[in-house]
Design a protein around this motif. Structure first.
Motif, short mmCIF file in Angstrom:
data_model
loop_
_atom_site.label_atom_id
_atom_site.label_comp_id
_atom_site.label_asym_id
_atom_site.label_seq_id
_atom_site.Cartn_x
_atom_site.Cartn_y
_atom_site.Cartn_z
N ILE A 179 90.77 8.81 64.84
CA ILE A 179 89.31 8.72 64.90
C ILE A 179 88.69 9.26 63.62
N MET A 180 89.17 10.40 63.14
CA MET A 180 88.63 10.94 61.90
C MET A 180 88.83 9.95 60.76
N PHE A 181 89.99 9.33 60.70
CA PHE A 181 90.26 8.35 59.65
C PHE A 181 89.31 7.17 59.76
N LEU A 182 89.16 6.63 60.96
CA LEU A 182 88.36 5.43 61.15
C LEU A 182 86.87 5.70 60.98
N PHE A 183 86.48 6.95 61.08
CA PHE A 183 85.08 7.31 60.82
C PHE A 183 84.85 7.68 59.35
N GLY A 184 85.80 7.35 58.50
CA GLY A 184 85.60 7.54 57.07
C GLY A 184 85.98 8.90 56.54
N ARG A 185 86.66 9.71 57.35
CA ARG A 185 87.11 11.02 56.87
C ARG A 185 88.59 10.95 56.46
#
Length: 211
Positions: A179-185
């Motif tokens: 989720i963090m990756f897919l939210f641009g983090r």
């Protein structure tokens, strides 16, 4: 019984309180005061919060968010901690869970992971499954602008396609990290990327993930 969203709300409030109003976050250009104003406006001023999706309302959102950011920081944190106003749809458990589990989780991590000594937060299996369920529902939306094909895989082998295309990059990790990756983090997510080197580099640095 406490819901996941309520637990994450209280955790985010505690993190914001402990960090103070001027701590860094993973949200570019935002300190903790700005992040607190964002989450409070989102559930207390839907007329302005619509500006996150409707470009014509962006100026209104910026103005209202600045007004909230100017409030005493302790008041902002308490507005978050106390929950939505009485007539808000967020007072409905199903709406709160659907809309806020990921919102509060990501922003709590935005505060935690902006600190140089942060460590990974272990998630209980039930909460991890809840995050994965939300990820399955939103992956196509969040990954729609990915510059390459994008597949997300959790450790048990379950996968979801976030974007169709070639070449394909597979991002593997726990649901919270995906989720963090897919939210641009991308830089703060503990994941493994598998694919052609150029495609991996392009995905890792893109600013096009998330809403």
């Amino acid at each position: 019984m406490s819901t996941h969203a309520k637990r994450e709300r209280l955790l985010l409030a505690d993190l914001l309180e402990a960090a103070g109003p001027d701590a860094p976050t993973l949200c570019e250009g935002w300190r903790t005061r700005d992040l607190a104003a964002h989450v409070v406006v989102r559930e207390r001023r839907p007329d302005a919060a619509a500006g996150t999706l409707v470009p014509l309302l962006k100026d209104r959102l910026d103005r209202v968010q600045a007004e909230f950011a100017a409030k005493p920081y302790e008041e902002l944190v308490q507005l978050l901690r106390s929950g939505p106003p009485r007539l808000s749809p967020f007072t409905i458990k199903q709406v709160d869970e659907g809309a806020n589990i990921v919102e509060f989780y990501v922003h709590a991590e935005d505060v935690r992971r902006a600190q140089p000594d942060w460590t990974a937060r272990p998630l209980d299996p039930v909460f991890a499954d809840a995050l994965w369920s939300r990820l399955e529902k939103s992956a196509r939306l969040l990954g729609r602008k990915a510059p390459v094909g994008l597949v997300l895989r959790r450790p048990d082998g379950q996968t979801v396609v976030a974007h169709r295309g070639v070449p394909v990059v597979t991002v593997s990790g726990e649901p919270g990290e995906l989720i963090m990756f897919l939210f641009g983090r991308q830089d703060a997510a503990k994941v493994a990327l598998d694919g052609e080197p150029d495609a991996v580099a392009k995905l890792h640095t893109t600013k096009q993930l998330g809403l």
